[in-house]
Design an enzyme around this catalytic site. Sequence first.
Site, PDB file in Angstrom:
ATOM      1  N   LYS A 179       5.329  -4.230  47.527  1.00 42.26           N
ATOM      2  CA  LYS A 179       4.111  -3.663  46.953  1.00 42.26           C
ATOM      3  C   LYS A 179       3.845  -2.262  47.484  1.00 42.26           C
ATOM      4  O   LYS A 179       4.135  -1.956  48.627  1.00 42.26           O
ATOM      5  CB  LYS A 179       2.916  -4.567  47.252  1.00 42.26           C
ATOM      6  CG  LYS A 179       3.011  -5.943  46.622  1.00 42.26           C
ATOM      7  CD  LYS A 179       1.751  -6.750  46.847  1.00 42.26           C
ATOM      8  CE  LYS A 179       1.552  -7.098  48.301  1.00 42.26           C
ATOM      9  NZ  LYS A 179       0.387  -7.992  48.509  1.00 42.26           N
TER      10      LYS A 179
ATOM     11  N   ARG B 273       1.447  -6.147  39.872  1.00 40.49           N
ATOM     12  CA  ARG B 273       2.426  -6.840  40.705  1.00 40.49           C
ATOM     13  C   ARG B 273       3.056  -5.879  41.704  1.00 40.49           C
ATOM     14  O   ARG B 273       3.545  -6.289  42.757  1.00 40.49           O
ATOM     15  CB  ARG B 273       3.519  -7.472  39.839  1.00 40.49           C
ATOM     16  CG  ARG B 273       4.317  -6.459  39.028  1.00 40.49           C
ATOM     17  CD  ARG B 273       5.454  -7.097  38.249  1.00 40.49           C
ATOM     18  NE  ARG B 273       6.560  -7.465  39.107  1.00 40.49           N
ATOM     19  CZ  ARG B 273       7.757  -7.831  38.653  1.00 40.49           C
ATOM     20  NH1 ARG B 273       7.984  -7.896  37.359  1.00 40.49           N
ATOM     21  NH2 ARG B 273       8.722  -8.165  39.475  1.00 40.49           N
TER      22      ARG B 273
ATOM     23  N   TRP C  77       0.810 -10.740  42.694  1.00 43.71           N
ATOM     24  CA  TRP C  77       0.387 -11.675  41.653  1.00 43.71           C
ATOM     25  C   TRP C  77      -0.955 -12.290  42.049  1.00 43.71           C
ATOM     26  O   TRP C  77      -1.067 -13.499  42.269  1.00 43.71           O
ATOM     27  CB  TRP C  77       1.428 -12.773  41.447  1.00 43.71           C
ATOM     28  CG  TRP C  77       2.793 -12.266  41.085  1.00 43.71           C
ATOM     29  CD1 TRP C  77       3.909 -12.279  41.858  1.00 43.71           C
ATOM     30  CD2 TRP C  77       3.194 -11.696  39.830  1.00 43.71           C
ATOM     31  NE1 TRP C  77       4.978 -11.745  41.167  1.00 43.71           N
ATOM     32  CE2 TRP C  77       4.561 -11.380  39.920  1.00 43.71           C
ATOM     33  CE3 TRP C  77       2.513 -11.413  38.635  1.00 43.71           C
ATOM     34  CZ2 TRP C  77       5.277 -10.808  38.875  1.00 43.71           C
ATOM     35  CZ3 TRP C  77       3.228 -10.841  37.590  1.00 43.71           C
ATOM     36  CH2 TRP C  77       4.587 -10.541  37.717  1.00 43.71           C
TER      37      TRP C  77
ATOM     38  N   HIS D  83       2.628 -13.791  36.432  1.00 45.53           N
ATOM     39  CA  HIS D  83       2.594 -13.415  35.018  1.00 45.53           C
ATOM     40  C   HIS D  83       1.359 -13.970  34.315  1.00 45.53           C
ATOM     41  O   HIS D  83       1.458 -14.642  33.283  1.00 45.53           O
ATOM     42  CB  HIS D  83       3.871 -13.871  34.299  1.00 45.53           C
ATOM     43  CG  HIS D  83       5.080 -13.056  34.634  1.00 45.53           C
ATOM     44  ND1 HIS D  83       5.175 -11.721  34.331  1.00 45.53           N
ATOM     45  CD2 HIS D  83       6.226 -13.387  35.271  1.00 45.53           C
ATOM     46  CE1 HIS D  83       6.345 -11.265  34.753  1.00 45.53           C
ATOM     47  NE2 HIS D  83       6.991 -12.249  35.331  1.00 45.53           N
TER      48      HIS D  83
ATOM     49  N   THR E 277      12.691   6.929  29.360  1.00 49.34           N
ATOM     50  CA  THR E 277      14.019   6.845  28.762  1.00 49.34           C
ATOM     51  C   THR E 277      14.036   5.769  27.686  1.00 49.34           C
ATOM     52  O   THR E 277      13.551   4.660  27.901  1.00 49.34           O
ATOM     53  CB  THR E 277      15.083   6.513  29.823  1.00 49.34           C
ATOM     54  OG1 THR E 277      15.044   7.518  30.848  1.00 49.34           O
ATOM     55  CG2 THR E 277      16.468   6.455  29.206  1.00 49.34           C
TER      56      THR E 277
END
Length: 394
Positions: free
Chosen positions: A82, A98, A103, A108, A315
Site C-alpha cells: 500500500k 486497494r 481492502w 473487491h 497505453t
Amino acid sequence: MEDRSHKVLLALVMLFLFAVIVLQYVCPGTECQLLRLRALSPAAAADPYRAEDETGGTAFGRHLVRNIQLEQPCECRAGQKKCTCHRPGKRETWLFSRFSTGWSCGLHADWTELTNCVPSVVDSKKEVRLRPSRWRAGSPVPAQGYDRRGALPWRPGSKLMLMVRGVTAQYCEWNFYYITILRDPVSRYLSEWRHVQRGATWKASLHVCDGRSPTTEELPSCYTGDDWSGCSLQEFMDCPYNLANNRQVRMLSDLSLVGCYNLSVMPEEQRNKVLLDSAKENLKRMAFFGLTEFQRKTQYLFEKTFNMNFISPFTQYNSTRASSVEIDKQTQQRIEALNFLDMELYDYAKDLFLQRYQYMRQKEHQEARRKRQEQRKILRAKQAHLREQGENSS
C-alpha cells in the site's frame, strides 16, 4: 572446492544487495517503486488478487498512485503493498483504494458494499471530518453539475476523495460519488476464467448486503477443493452459481432492491430488469467512468472532469492474455448469453461515455475560442489606444 563455491555464492549475494542499495539511492521516487518491488520480491507477480491483464480497474488504480501529478505524490515504499496518499501538509487520505487503504470494505467490494461501508470506515480513521450528508450515497450532485445527458456530475472546486476497487469513488463536500472502469464483457469473462484457472479465488469476499453475507444455500460454490485451478472454459461456463456471469451489472447495481442473493424474492426476469436498471442509473450518476478499450479517452475524461493530470499517457493494449484465447463462434455466443445483462450495460456505457467525451471536447473548444476572442479584444483595445496616442501626439 566446496569452500570456493561458498565464496562465489557469498559474492553473488553481496553483489545483489549492493545493486538493490544502488537502485534505492539512484531511484528513490515513486516512479521506480515497481522496479524495486520486482527486484526484491520475485513472488510479487504471484499476487492472487492481481488482475491478469491489468487493462481495467487494476491498471487505473496503479495510475492513481504512481502516475498522477500532485503537489504531494503518494508515497510508495519498497516491499509494501500500500502507498500513503495524503493531502499536502495534512494527514487526510484522499484516495480510498486497494493500493492505499487496502481492502477496507472487503475484497473487491461491490457498489452495495461500498456505499454502506465507506463512510463509516473513513470516519473511523478520523482522517477526514464528514459534514452531515445532504444526499444519500449514490445520489446525484446538484443540478448545476449536470448537462441534459447526465454528463459532468462533478462540481469543480469540490474536495476530492477517490475510492478505487476496479471501482472508484470521490469524496465531495457533502457526499461520496463513485467511478469505475468497464470492460468488454466477453474479454472480461475470459480474463476471469484464466485468472481462476491459475488458482485465484475470492474466498475473502464478503458480499455483504443488507447487513449480512449470503448463506451457502444462497451462494453455492462452483468447486469443492481449495480452488478451481485447472478448470476448463466449459466447466467455468457450466456452473450456474458462477459470479463471473454478469459480474459488471452485479457489481454496479443496488442488490438490496432484489433481496440481495436470495433468488426467491422475485421472478428471474423481474430481478434481471431491476438489476440492469439499477446498474445503468448508478453508472449515469457516477462522477466518472472509463472503458478499457478507450484508454486515451478515459485518461482525457478523467483529467478534464477532476482537473488533475497524469504524468505519462495511458497505453492502449490491443493484445492481452484474454484476447489470445481462441474461441469458436458458438462459445462466444454462449459467453454473450451468459453475460447478456453485461452486454446491454456495456452498450449503454459506451454510448454514455462517448457522449461525455464529446461534451468535454466541445467544452474545451468553446473555452479555447472564448480565450482567443478575449485575446483579440485586448489586442484591438491596445491598438486603438496606440492610435489615439499617436493622433494626440501629432
